[in-house]
Design a protein around this motif. Structure first.
Motif, PDB file in Angstrom:
ATOM      1  N   LYS A  80      -8.732  -0.854  37.000  1.00  0.00           N
ATOM      2  CA  LYS A  80      -9.991  -1.589  36.946  1.00  0.00           C
ATOM      3  C   LYS A  80      -9.949  -2.833  37.832  1.00  0.00           C
ATOM      4  N   LEU A  81      -8.745  -3.363  38.084  1.00  0.00           N
ATOM      5  CA  LEU A  81      -8.618  -4.589  38.870  1.00  0.00           C
ATOM      6  C   LEU A  81      -8.392  -4.309  40.354  1.00  0.00           C
ATOM      7  N   LYS A  82      -8.325  -3.036  40.728  1.00  0.00           N
ATOM      8  CA  LYS A  82      -8.162  -2.679  42.134  1.00  0.00           C
ATOM      9  C   LYS A  82      -9.519  -2.650  42.834  1.00  0.00           C
ATOM     10  N   THR A  83      -9.479  -2.829  44.152  1.00  0.00           N
ATOM     11  CA  THR A  83     -10.711  -2.884  44.930  1.00  0.00           C
ATOM     12  C   THR A  83     -11.048  -1.523  45.518  1.00  0.00           C
ATOM     13  N   LYS A  84     -12.308  -1.127  45.338  1.00  0.00           N
ATOM     14  CA  LYS A  84     -12.802   0.107  45.940  1.00  0.00           C
ATOM     15  C   LYS A  84     -13.861  -0.224  46.982  1.00  0.00           C
ATOM     16  N   LEU A  85     -14.071   0.721  47.873  1.00  0.00           N
ATOM     17  CA  LEU A  85     -15.159   0.626  48.844  1.00  0.00           C
ATOM     18  C   LEU A  85     -16.313   1.482  48.374  1.00  0.00           C
ATOM     19  N   ARG A  86     -17.522   0.995  48.574  1.00  0.00           N
ATOM     20  CA  ARG A  86     -18.695   1.800  48.233  1.00  0.00           C
ATOM     21  C   ARG A  86     -19.803   1.516  49.241  1.00  0.00           C
ATOM     22  N   VAL A  87     -20.714   2.453  49.389  1.00  0.00           N
ATOM     23  CA  VAL A  87     -21.836   2.245  50.295  1.00  0.00           C
ATOM     24  C   VAL A  87     -22.775   1.196  49.695  1.00  0.00           C
TER      25      VAL A  87
END
Length: 431
Positions: A80-87
Motif C-alpha cells: 500500500k505504501l509503494k508508488t504506482k503509475l496510472r493514467v
C-alpha cells in the motif's frame, strides 16, 4: 491536444491503460523493455501530464465496490505504501450510457477503466427511447462538469439500447418489434451530441457481459444469458468477448420459431418463441384462465394471482418448459458451460426456472449436459454494473487504443498501431 511524446512513450501509455495502475517493474515486464528504458519513457509521460504517480493505497477502481469483498484485489501493508503509475484524465476519459425499460445508467471512466463517476435514473416504462437518450446525455454532461472535465477530454462512448440495430450504422432494423425506436438512430444521435465515436450494443448482450464480468458468470468461458421479459433475448460471451454477430443482430432468441403454425408475431413471422413465454404472451394466456375482474392487467397482478390460482401457476411452469425446449437447441449449437436465466419472468423463481433446467438436463446430449450449469441472474438488472460493463466492453475492442492515440494526437504510424493492436485482449479484467 498536442502531446510531445515519443512513439515508444505512446505505446507505453497504451500498455498502462490496458493493464491498469502498475509498478514500474511490472510495466517494464509487460512492455518487454528494460527498466532503464521504462524510466526514461515514464519521465516523458509524467512531463506531458498523461500519467501520475500515486500510492498503491490510493489506487481505487470503483468497479471493485460491486464485487464481494473476497473477490476484491488485496494488498499488503507494505504494498500500500509503494508508488504506482496510472493514467490521468489528461489521457482522456470514456463514457457509457445504458437504456432499458424506462431506466438509464451512465458511467464515466479513465482510459484504464477505473471509474470516476456513475449514475442511475429511473422514470418508468412511459419514459420513451428519445427521452432516455436525452436523459443519459444530460447525466454524462453533468458528470464531466462535476469532475472539472472539459468535453474535449471525452474520447468515446459505449451505448446500450434495448432494440435491434446495426452496430456499424446505428440504424434500427427490428421492424414492428422495434416500433418504440423507429425514427431514431441512437448511435448517430449520441455521436452528434458529443462529437465522439460511439460503440452501440444491444442491452441483452451487455447484460450477458455484466454477468460474465461481475455476476454469476465469473470463472466461466462460454456464458449464455437469457432475458425473458416483454421480449426474449440472448447474449453470449466467449473468452471475454461479446458474440454480437456480423452487424450486432445475434441473440434474437425471441424470434426463434417455436411453432410455424403458431400465433402471429410483431416481426411478421408465426410462432416465435416470445409469443409463448414473454410477459405479453403470459398475460394474454391468463385471460382465458382467470375469470371476470380477476384478469391480470400487469405482470405483478399475474404473479399475485398465481399464488391462489393453480392454473396461473401452471402457466408459468409451462413457460419454463417451453423455454427449456428452445434452449436445448441453442445448447446443441453453442455448447455453453453456463446458462444464466434472467428478466422479470425468470425472476419469479423455481416455478419457472426448475422446468427450464429439467428440460435441458433431460434432452441435451451427454457431452453438452456434463459440462452445463444452469443458474439465475445476479447483476444483470443493476444499472451501475451495466454501465461499468459498457466501459469494459469498449476497452476490449481492437479499435480502442488506436482511437486513444488519435484523440491525443500521438504517433499513429503502422509500427505503433501494430504494437497496440493486441492490447484490447489484455485490457484489465475485474475478474
Amino acid at each position: 491536444m498536442d502531446n510531445k511524446v515519443s512513439r515508444s512513450a505512446s505505446i507505453l501509455l497504451c500498455q498502462l491503460a490496458a493493464h491498469g495502475p502498475s509498478y514500474r517493474a511490472e510495466l517494464a515486464r509487460k512492455a518487454k523493455v528494460s527498466r532503464t528504458t521504462t524510466s526514461t519513457l515514464v519521465k516523458e509521460l509524467l512531463a506531458a501530464k498523461l500519467v501520475q504517480e500515486t500510492l498503491n493505497q490510493d489506487v481505487h477502481n470503483s468497479s471493485e465496490d460491486l464485487l464481494p469483498k473476497a473477490n476484491r484485489t488485496q494488498s499488503s501493508e507494505n504494498e500500500k505504501l509503494k508508488t504506482k503509475l496510472r493514467v490521468t484524465t489528461n489521457s482522456g476519459v470514456i463514457g457509457s450510457i445504458v437504456c432499458l425499460h424506462g431506466t438509464v445508467g451512465t458511467a464515466l471512466a479513465r482510459i484504464d477503466g477505473s471509474i470516476i463517476s456513475k449514475r442511475v435514473f429511473s422514470a418508468g416504462a412511459a419514459f420513451g427511447p428519445q427521452l432516455l437518450l436525452e436523459q443519459g446525455s444530460k447525466m454524462l454532461y453533468e458528470q464531466l462538469e462535476e469532475n472539472n472535465l472539459e468535453l474535449s477530454k471525452l474520447i468515446a462512448i459505449h451505448l446500450a439500447v434495448d432494440t435491434q440495430c446495426d452496430e456499424k450504422t446505428g440504424e434500427v432494423l427490428g421492424g414492428e418489434a422495434s416500433a418504440n425506436w423507429m425514427g431514431i438512430n441512437p448511435k448517430q444521435w449520441v455521436s452528434n451530441k458529443f462529437h465522439v465515436p460511439v460503440q452501440i450494443q444491444n442491452t441483452a448482450r451487455l447484460q450477458a457481459f455484466a454477468e460474465y464480468l461481475m455476476g454469476n458468470g465469473r470463472g466461466h468461458n462460454n456464458v449464455l444469458y437469457i432475458n425473458v421479459s416483454y421480449g426474449v433475448a440472448l447474449g453470449q460471451v466467449v473468452d471475454g468477448q461479446i458474440m454480437s454477430g456480423s452487424h450486432g443482430g445475434s441473440g434474437e432468441l425471441g424470434h426463434l420459431i417455436y411453432n410455424w403454425n403458431g400465433p402471429r408475431c410483431s416481426c411478421g413471422n408465426n410462432g416465435c418463441l416470445q409469443q409463448y413465454i414473454s410477459i405479453p404472451a403470459l398475460l394474454k394466456n391468463a385471460e382465458a384462465i382467470a375469470a371476470g375482474s380477476e384478469q391480470p392487467e400487469s405482470f405483478s397482478e399475474l404473479l399475485a394471482l398465481a399464488h391462489k390460482n393453480p392454473e396461473i401457476n401452471e402457466l408459468l411452469s409451462e413457460a419454463g418448459r417451453i423455454t427449456g425446449r428452445a434452449l436445448v437447441n441453442v445448447a446443441h449449437l453453442l455448447d455453453p458451460d453456463q446458462i444464466i436465466l434472467g428478466g422479470e419472468v425468470a425472476s419469479v423463481g423455481r416455478v419457472f426456472t426448475d422446468p427450464v433446467t429439467e428440460e435441458l438436463h433431460s434432452h441435451t446430449l451427454p457431452l453438452i449436459k456434463s459440462n452445463l450449469e444452469v443458474t439465475s441472474q445476479d447483476v444483470a438488472q443493476n444499472f451501475e454494473v451495466l454501465a461499468i460493463s459498457g466501459i469494459e466492453s469498449m476497452r476490449r475492442k481492437a479499435e480502442f487504443y488506436p482511437t486513444v492515440l488519435k484523440h491525443l494526437r500521438l504517433d499513429e504510424s503502422p509500427v505503433t498501431l501494430a504494437a497496440v493492436s493486441t492490447l484490447s485482449q489484455k485490457a484489465q479484467n475485474p475478474h
